[in-house]
Enzyme design. Sequence first.
Site, PDB file in Angstrom:
ATOM      1  N   ILE A 220     -14.559  -1.126  78.431  1.00  0.00           N
ATOM      2  CA  ILE A 220     -14.196  -1.000  79.840  1.00  0.00           C
ATOM      3  C   ILE A 220     -13.374   0.313  80.189  1.00  0.00           C
ATOM      4  O   ILE A 220     -13.051   0.546  81.319  1.00  0.00           O
ATOM      5  CB  ILE A 220     -13.445  -2.140  80.373  1.00  0.00           C
ATOM      6  CG1 ILE A 220     -12.067  -2.332  79.214  1.00  0.00           C
ATOM      7  CG2 ILE A 220     -14.088  -3.314  80.055  1.00  0.00           C
ATOM      8  CD1 ILE A 220     -10.911  -3.262  79.743  1.00  0.00           C
ATOM      9  N   GLY A 221     -13.280   1.047  79.133  1.00  0.00           N
ATOM     10  CA  GLY A 221     -12.643   2.466  79.402  1.00  0.00           C
ATOM     11  C   GLY A 221     -12.047   3.102  77.885  1.00  0.00           C
ATOM     12  O   GLY A 221     -12.422   2.769  76.929  1.00  0.00           O
ATOM     13  N   THR A 222     -11.516   4.245  78.119  1.00  0.00           N
ATOM     14  CA  THR A 222     -10.984   4.962  77.178  1.00  0.00           C
ATOM     15  C   THR A 222      -9.514   4.845  77.051  1.00  0.00           C
ATOM     16  O   THR A 222      -8.854   4.934  78.379  1.00  0.00           O
ATOM     17  CB  THR A 222     -11.366   6.508  76.940  1.00  0.00           C
ATOM     18  OG1 THR A 222     -10.954   6.906  78.089  1.00  0.00           O
ATOM     19  CG2 THR A 222     -13.138   6.433  76.988  1.00  0.00           C
ATOM     20  N   GLY A 223      -8.727   5.045  76.049  1.00  0.00           N
ATOM     21  CA  GLY A 223      -7.325   5.025  76.158  1.00  0.00           C
ATOM     22  C   GLY A 223      -6.876   6.438  75.336  1.00  0.00           C
ATOM     23  O   GLY A 223      -5.886   5.992  74.451  1.00  0.00           O
ATOM     24  N   GLY A 224      -7.348   7.438  75.570  1.00  0.00           N
ATOM     25  CA  GLY A 224      -6.700   8.649  74.651  1.00  0.00           C
ATOM     26  C   GLY A 224      -7.379   8.788  73.289  1.00  0.00           C
ATOM     27  O   GLY A 224      -8.301   9.601  73.109  1.00  0.00           O
ATOM     28  N   TYR A 225      -6.972   7.985  72.478  1.00  0.00           N
ATOM     29  CA  TYR A 225      -7.257   8.128  70.907  1.00  0.00           C
ATOM     30  C   TYR A 225      -8.515   7.231  70.738  1.00  0.00           C
ATOM     31  O   TYR A 225      -8.829   7.023  69.445  1.00  0.00           O
ATOM     32  CB  TYR A 225      -6.283   7.910  69.981  1.00  0.00           C
ATOM     33  CG  TYR A 225      -5.183   6.867  70.273  1.00  0.00           C
ATOM     34  CD1 TYR A 225      -5.903   5.580  69.596  1.00  0.00           C
ATOM     35  CD2 TYR A 225      -4.063   6.690  70.970  1.00  0.00           C
ATOM     36  CE1 TYR A 225      -5.106   4.082  69.704  1.00  0.00           C
ATOM     37  CE2 TYR A 225      -3.212   5.535  71.199  1.00  0.00           C
ATOM     38  CZ  TYR A 225      -3.942   4.202  70.443  1.00  0.00           C
ATOM     39  OH  TYR A 225      -3.347   3.107  70.649  1.00  0.00           O
ATOM     40  N   ASP A 341       3.201  11.023  79.334  1.00  0.00           N
ATOM     41  CA  ASP A 341       1.820  10.749  80.108  1.00  0.00           C
ATOM     42  C   ASP A 341       1.648   9.997  81.133  1.00  0.00           C
ATOM     43  O   ASP A 341       0.755   9.202  81.226  1.00  0.00           O
ATOM     44  CB  ASP A 341       0.845  10.731  79.115  1.00  0.00           C
ATOM     45  CG  ASP A 341      -0.574  11.315  79.406  1.00  0.00           C
ATOM     46  OD1 ASP A 341      -0.645  11.898  80.312  1.00  0.00           O
ATOM     47  OD2 ASP A 341      -1.715  10.678  78.738  1.00  0.00           O
TER      48      ASP A 341
END
Length: 505
Positions: A220-225, A341
């Site tokens: 459902i998405g990306t989270g940086g790492y 961030d």
Amino acid sequence: MSGNRLSGSIPKELGACVKLQSLKINNNSFSGSLPGAIGNLAGLQIMLDVSNNKLSGVLPQQLGRLQMLEFLNLSHNQFSGSIPSSLASMVSLSTLDVSYNDLEGPVPIARLLQNASASWFLPNKGLCGNLPGLPPCYSTPIAAHKKGKILGLLLPIVLVMGFVIVAAIVVIILARKKRNPQESVTAEARDLFSVWNFDGRLAFDDIVRATEDFDDKYIIGTGGYGKVYKAQLQDGQLVAVKKLHQNEEELDDGRRFRSEMEILTQIRQRSIVKMYAFCSHPTYKFLVYDYIQQGSLHGILENQEGAKELDWTKRIALATDVAQAILYLHQECSPPIIHRDITSNNILLDTSFKGFVSDFGTARILKPDSSNWSALAGTYGYMAPELSYTSVVTEKCDVYSFGVVVLELVMGKHPRDLLDGSLSSWEEAMLVKDILDQRPTTPTTTEEKSLALLVNLAFSCLESSPQARPTMREAYQMLIQQPCSSPSPVPFSALTLQQAMHVDV
């Protein structure tokens, strides 16, 4: 009450505060024993921290009554004797730090502490247990004459049982050779799975099953790492799972995973996304969060219907949610935590448009005995300008990022066109109403006053000098104060950006 100069004994009357959820009396000069009445605090769910005092004596068995407690820190005292066996029954306990005491004997490991760090138990007088870094525990020696008699009785049994065991081992080895190697990895990862505050329902197997071993169709998405997956558990509960990139050996990614895992196990605040669990294994590294239904603020603002529904009242409340979360990190955590961030991508919204700050992969704990220098981190367009010439992390970096998000709420998009130039060089004739997002309905008179306050606050947070920016406490206080009811000297329809920087709201 941490970080004061409190001394004397811990009053047993604290045991009457049965609705207390967190108790931090660390970094004081308390002496004497830890009163057994502490065990009466059945409402303690988050933390009991008595570290860095001068407490002594035996730890009370009553600690085991704190069935909902997640974090127990008894370190840097003078406790003696053994760790109470009752602690093994604490079903929610995820952190037990008894380092730097005079304890001895076996460590009673609860199910949720099976991946505990040996640093939580060392140095001490003589603790032992089945943990890496700790010596194994041995039972009390049997007297020589009794030992010989027992051995004589047991020898025939041992010989027969030995033959049976050897045969069984051969069968098991042959069977394992036929198994998928991934199964043994999964079993090991399951043992390293840590869970808290979820009634024991969350399990490693459930996560792997719900995502079909992290199939891309659940992303459902990306989270940086890493990638973020949506998982529905067997009881119907929805959770978000952030998994470290598959086969990634990037040092920075691993560092971000550990940072987020470490920080989110220490904090609880209603406007910060809640982490339920983590798994740290060479093959499986992931974090499990509360599922926030509407996704990121950035995604909502990019959606026409979502931006309309996010009306001015909701946007003003959302700014307050985010300010409260950052204030908690800066002034209610000891030592303070800098997020580094704060962006619209890292602010999640639920169905009522309440905001939750997420993604702590680049967060930094400010240590009083450190220079707090750090490599550049954050998202361009939200990073404070001083980070281009200094590597010192301060709270004012988050304040600047918060100012950008506030302007983004007002404008409905990132204010890059305004930030590319100097704030003081904006055209005097540029009106506040001309930069407002046109998708929500026209603001009411009360909302206009709140919007003027938001713009004023954003400008103060975006000051080029960190010293000129407000603290997050000052920013939060500005948001929760009621705009004055008297007419503004300048009508909102004619209020310019320059005037908004100084208007008395």
